[in-house]
Design a protein around this motif. Structure first.
Motif, PDB file in Angstrom:
ATOM      1  N   CYS A  21     121.802  11.950  94.904  1.00  0.00           N
ATOM      2  CA  CYS A  21     123.579  12.737  94.230  1.00  0.00           C
ATOM      3  C   CYS A  21     124.615  12.432  93.744  1.00  0.00           C
ATOM      4  CB  CYS A  21     123.343  13.640  95.332  1.00  0.00           C
ATOM      5  SG  CYS A  21     124.868  15.328  95.214  1.00  0.00           S
ATOM      6  N   THR A  22     125.137  12.790  92.727  1.00  0.00           N
ATOM      7  CA  THR A  22     125.821  12.354  92.187  1.00  0.00           C
ATOM      8  C   THR A  22     126.775  13.123  92.100  1.00  0.00           C
ATOM      9  OG1 THR A  22     125.471  13.541  89.785  1.00  0.00           O
ATOM     10  CG2 THR A  22     124.266  10.254  90.548  1.00  0.00           C
ATOM     11  N   ASP A  23     127.100  14.145  91.984  1.00  0.00           N
ATOM     12  CA  ASP A  23     128.441  15.343  92.518  1.00  0.00           C
ATOM     13  C   ASP A  23     127.370  16.565  92.366  1.00  0.00           C
ATOM     14  OD1 ASP A  23     130.541  15.972  92.077  1.00  0.00           O
ATOM     15  OD2 ASP A  23     130.442  16.245  90.050  1.00  0.00           O
ATOM     16  N   VAL A  24     128.329  17.599  93.204  1.00  0.00           N
ATOM     17  CA  VAL A  24     127.640  18.695  94.104  1.00  0.00           C
ATOM     18  C   VAL A  24     129.116  19.280  93.321  1.00  0.00           C
ATOM     19  CG1 VAL A  24     127.729  20.134  96.092  1.00  0.00           C
ATOM     20  CG2 VAL A  24     127.325  17.367  96.250  1.00  0.00           C
ATOM     21  N   GLY A  25     129.041  20.590  92.561  1.00  0.00           N
ATOM     22  CA  GLY A  25     129.588  21.575  92.600  1.00  0.00           C
ATOM     23  C   GLY A  25     129.345  22.591  93.273  1.00  0.00           C
TER      24      GLY A  25
END
Length: 77
Positions: A21-25
């Motif tokens: 995971c590189t970002d959580v929107g």
């Protein structure tokens, strides 16, 4: 998995492949597939590999990666 299970840096399995995971929107998760020939390709952002946007259908198909220790950190620490 659920959207709330994701954190930046955690690793998980989807469709038989490992991902990070590189970002959580708000409604999506951004991740890189861990299949590059060199670990340095995951140093970022920006990354030397493509990031993929996972929607609610993709998220439901994900499973925690036992190798990451479930800690949310790639090294398991």
């Amino acid at each position: 998995m659920k959207h709330s299970d994701f954190a930046i840096g955690m690793e998980f399995v989807m469709s038989g492949a490992r991902w990070r995971c590189t970002d959580v929107g708000t409604r999506t998760v951004i991740a890189v597939k861990l299949d590059a020939p060199d670990e340095s390709w995951y140093a970022g952002p920006p990354f030397a590999v493509a990031e993929h946007c996972l929607d609610e259908n993709d998220i439901e198909a994900c499973e925690p990666d036992d190798h990451s220790g479930g800690s949310g950190h790639p090294s398991g620490h």
